[in-house]
Design a protein around this motif. Structure first.
Motif, short mmCIF file in Angstrom:
data_model
loop_
_atom_site.label_atom_id
_atom_site.label_comp_id
_atom_site.label_asym_id
_atom_site.label_seq_id
_atom_site.Cartn_x
_atom_site.Cartn_y
_atom_site.Cartn_z
N ARG A 18 0.84 -1.20 0.00
CA ARG A 18 0.00 0.00 0.00
C ARG A 18 0.87 1.24 0.00
O ARG A 18 1.64 1.47 0.92
N GLU A 23 2.53 9.39 0.45
CA GLU A 23 3.82 8.73 0.55
C GLU A 23 4.63 8.88 -0.73
O GLU A 23 5.86 9.02 -0.67
N ALA A 40 22.90 3.65 -2.51
CA ALA A 40 22.45 3.14 -1.20
C ALA A 40 21.56 4.17 -0.50
O ALA A 40 20.57 3.82 0.14
N ALA A 44 17.70 3.71 0.63
CA ALA A 44 17.24 3.92 1.99
C ALA A 44 16.17 5.00 2.06
O ALA A 44 15.20 4.89 2.79
N ALA A 45 16.36 6.06 1.25
CA ALA A 45 15.40 7.17 1.28
C ALA A 45 14.04 6.71 0.78
O ALA A 45 13.00 6.99 1.38
N SER A 48 12.38 4.29 3.39
CA SER A 48 11.75 4.83 4.59
C SER A 48 10.52 5.65 4.27
O SER A 48 9.65 5.80 5.10
N SER A 49 10.45 6.20 3.05
CA SER A 49 9.26 7.02 2.78
C SER A 49 8.13 6.22 2.15
O SER A 49 6.97 6.59 2.29
N ILE A 51 7.75 2.52 2.27
CA ILE A 51 7.38 1.25 2.89
C ILE A 51 7.06 1.47 4.35
O ILE A 51 7.83 2.08 5.07
N LYS A 52 5.91 0.97 4.80
CA LYS A 52 5.53 1.20 6.18
C LYS A 52 5.31 -0.08 6.97
O LYS A 52 4.79 -0.05 8.07
N GLU A 53 5.65 -1.21 6.40
CA GLU A 53 5.58 -2.42 7.21
C GLU A 53 6.72 -3.36 6.84
O GLU A 53 7.13 -3.43 5.68
N ALA A 54 7.19 -4.05 7.87
CA ALA A 54 8.39 -4.88 7.68
C ALA A 54 8.16 -5.95 6.62
O ALA A 54 9.07 -6.33 5.90
#
Lengths: 466, 333
Positions: A18, A23, A40, A44-45, A48-49, A51-54
């Protein structure tokens, strides 16, 4: 870059991650401030912006590698590198003749494939053009399996011809008495290169697959269709497949419930707690204490699991279990000819596995539903399942083929329980048929809801927190 | 505050916190975009530590709000200090008496008092709790909202206003805007699913168990005087323990505790005896300790090795039992 990011986000959504509009905007802003020079950091940026679930992290990494990788030819083996000098020279000569011949025949693409098999890899862009020229790009929006599409594309591009031509060279080398072990080595290298090429074709196709995902509107429409599809058009075994839809529904209900519970804190004053809190002010009510009601409902869910009701019951239980954190306690029961307590199953198994064992817990053939006796058994055997804080929800069509439900039982239940609700998956006009006792039951319930689709079920369940 | 991600990493390293690429980038973005960070992951992987290191690295004060079940606005945001209000009314009784003595009627007296009632609902009597403190602080701060998953969903809903606009409403005073936007770090152990709305407002950071290299670096940094060979052995063993099916696998913080304990005991290298006496620092369940003892056997040179042969048939039963228990626990959440 923006375009690629948009395509990337679409691919993520295609894999059921989602990503909201907010986002996506965050992701763009993140790249703006973080810069795009370091791969890299970009990864990472975006991670983190967006994806909100592991659970979605692995999908992200996989797609990121596809969409933001460097377009360089993959490392390939230099075919024939291990041959002795003389043989190598011969092979080079034969190969050169072959390549010249292909140039003359203006078979540039075939020539390029031969070169690729010999170890001169292509970039993905080059490969894509080659495939397109040979009309070898399968239409990935049709939902073809990737491995199959890849094989088709390779064959259409002419990989088999290229392979055959090289095989002839190998055969000649063998005929000239080159060490068989070295020839086998060369064949192995050819196979590896072919594998690397196939992998690259798969990557090219996968990009198309991501881009070819149905648009958001189409997906939304598909979801709406699912939400509004009557329960009797689902089979019991399908239900786990629609778990995602149920959890989406649950996520929405959860946020609504949470907001409502928050407002519920500002309720009536609690006299006892106010007096106690104000003892230190000599009883002058300086601090007002509100009644802190835990509005999370305690539920007992009793589901009819005769053939026609089974899918509805399964959806109901999945939904209730997806909302566990907003519910204080759940006791699920199923009935047919007999009634069974399935609380244990849900404690020990995941909900989607637990609903699959329901048929083992209960007996009954067609037209053997006996609501009346099941209710009597429930009242006598499970007094702990209905107390003054419990909302008892029945889900069923109200049929009883072996007797007539006792009104007194319903009255007793209603007296003891906080509320008795009846969810019926069948429309009202069907309640008048033979063996159906909804007309008896309905007046004895605090509420009757027709829940023939997931959407209606969602609305009915939402009422529990009001 | 930070120029780029490399600066973030250097500053954190100076605070003895080893940041991975994703941690450094997320922190940099949180600062640049003024968005909160939601750090999720198993317990003891340094989520709270990150907030502390971040506060130290930026020289800001750390304001911490520990969440628990049933936490409410009065504990998190503000409370009126009734006792002080009461004390003031008592002390000011004469003054108030004098003020209303001149009033000819009861209405006039009530009006006179009403004119002054904002004295009692002013910031003087407002007891600021962490959230209010964080946004009214004259200097920028780091706000740590720890273990948000323990708080109720309704508290989460309440946080939304704060996290998106950095403002709160106090009915008697109006809306209070943040003087400086604090750098907010929320942590969660993922014991329950947080709402979409909250997640959407945050940058997400998953902090998992570190790789062997990272863990070794942290041990060397956090446990001064640890012999290099011992550090290697410790990290190696912990990494292997994480592969086993334990009820609770050792976390980063437990590795550090264990290494510290070993240094205190003046251990030079791991052997069976050391392991038997100190494994309880690392593992917190008797069944885990038993299982670890069975599956880690000493090697010929007296060191400790994990052995494939240790996976005996009798282990399977209680493996299943443990897994069942853990799954049930997970589901109850």
């Amino acid at each position: 870059m923006d375009e690629r990011l948009v395509a990337f986000i679409r691919a993520l959504r295609g894999r059921d991650v989602r990503v909201s509009l907010a986002e996506s905007i965050d992701a763009l802003r993140a790249l703006e401030v973080a810069g795009i020079s370091d791969r890299a950091v970009v990864q990472a940026a975006l991670k983190s912006s967006l994806i909100k679930e592991a659970a979605a992290l692995s999908v992200f990494d996989e797609l990121f590698a596809q969409y933001f990788s460097v377009d360089a030819p993959p490392p390939m083996q230099q075919t024939g590198g291990g041959l002795p000098d003389e043989a190598a020279e011969q092979m080079q000569q034969m190969l050169q003749e072959l390549l010249d011949l292909l140039s003359e025949l203006s078979e540039a693409d075939l020539k390029r494939l031969v070169e690729a098999l010999m170890g001169q890899g292509m970039t993905r862009g080059e490969l894509r053009e080659l495939l397109q020229r040979n009309d070898a790009m399968p239409d990935m929006s049709q939902g073809l399996p990737l491995s199959w599409a890849m094989r088709m594309a390779m064959e259409d591009a002419g990989i088999n011809q290229a392979n055959q031509l090289l095989q002839q060279i190998i055969d000649q080398l063998r005929a000239q008495g080159v060490d068989p072990a070295q020839v086998r080595q060369m064949e192995r290298e050819l196979r590896d290169n072919r594998g690397a090429l196939a992998q690259q074709v798969a990557e090219v196709l996968q990009q198309d697959q991501g881009a070819g995902q149905p648009s958001d509107e189409v997906r939304e429409a598909q979801r709406d269709e699912l939400l509004d599809r009557p329960f009797d058009q689902f089979s019991f075994d399908d239900v786990p497949n629609f778990r995602r839809e149920v959890s989406r529904l649950a996520a929405r209900l959860r946020s609504q419930a949470a907001l409502r519970l928050r407002r519920a804190r500002h309720g009536q004053p609690d006299i006892r707690r106010t007096v106690r809190a104000n003892l230190r002010f000599q009883g002058v009510p300086m601090q007002l204490r509100q009644r802190r009601r835990d509005l999370r409902p305690k539920l007992t869910v009793i589901c009819d699991v005769s053939g026609s009701m089974r899918a509805a019951a399964a959806f109901m239980l999945l939904l209730v279990y997806a909302l566990q954190d907003q519910i204080k306690r759940t006791r699920p029961f199923v009935y047919y000819r007999t009634i069974a307590d399935i609380t244990r199953d849900f404690q020990e198994l995941r909900p989607e596995a637990a609903i699959q064992v329901i048929p083992d817990r209960i007996q009954g053939g067609p037209y053997q539903t006996s609501l009346g006796s099941c209710l009597t058994t429930f009242l006598s055997d499970y007094p702990g399942a209905y107390d003054r804080n419990t909302t008892v929800i029945f889900l069923g069509d109200g049929d009883d083929h072996r007797g007539i439900p006792r009104v007194a039982d319903f009255q007793l239940l209603r007296k003891r329980a906080h509320k008795v609700l009846w969810f019926n998956p069948e429309p009202e006009w069907r309640w008048r048929r033979e063996d159906n006792y909804m007309h008896l039951i309905a007046p004895q319930c605090d509420g009757v809801h027709v829940v023939s689709t997931l959407r209606e079920l969602g609305v009915a369940v939402d009422q529990l927190w009001r | 505050m930070f120029r780029d991600t490399a600066t973030v990493r250097d500053r954190l390293t100076a605070q003895q916190y080893i940041a991975s690429d994703s941690i450094a980038t997320t922190l940099f973005l949180a600062n640049a975009l003024e968005k909160p960070i939601l750090a999720e992951g198993p317990a003891g992987t340094g989520k709270t530590e990150l907030a502390k290191a971040c506060a130290a690295a930026t020289g800001r004060e750390l304001i911490r709000l520990q969440c628990y079940e049933g936490i409410d606005e009065a504990r998190a945001l503000y409370e009126w200090e009734y006792a002080k209000q009461l004390l003031y009314t008592q002390l000011l009784r004469d003054r108030v008496g004098g003020m209303i003595a001149a009033a000819p009627t009861l209405t006039a007296a009530a009006d006179a008092i009403a004119k002054e009632d904002n004295v009692f609902f002013s910031e003087r009597f407002l007891l600021a709790r962490p959230l209010l403190k964080a946004i009214t602080s004259p200097k920028p701060v780091v706000l740590l909202i720890d273990e948000i998953d323990r708080a109720d969903a309704e508290f989460e809903a309440f946080l939304l206003e704060l996290l998106s606009d950095f403002q709160v409403s106090v009915p008697e005073l109006g809306t209070i805007h943040a003087v400086h936007r604090p750098l907010v770090i929320l942590t969660s152990n993922d014991t329950r699913e947080l709402s979409e709305a909250l997640k959407r407002r945050c940058l997400f950071l998953y902090v998992g168990y570190p790789t062997a290299e990272a863990e070794l670096a942290v041990v060397n940094l956090k446990v001064p005087g640890v012999p290099p060979k011992l550090a290697h052995e410790v990290v190696d063993l912990v990494q292997r323990l994480r592969q086993l099916d334990l009820r609770k696998v050792p976390s980063m913080s437990e590795t550090i505790d264990w290494a510290k304990a070993l240094v205190e005991l003046n251990v030079r290298h791991l052997d069976r005896g050391v392991l038997d006496t100190t494994l309880n620092v690392l593992l917190k369940y008797e069944s885990d300790i038993q299982k670890a003892r069975r599956q880690l056997r000493p090697s010929a040179d007296g060191g400790v090795q994990g052995g494939a042969s240790g996976f005996g048939g009798d282990d399977d039963d209680d493996d299943g039992g443990d897994r069942g228990r853990r799954d049930r626990k997970q589901r109850r959440r």
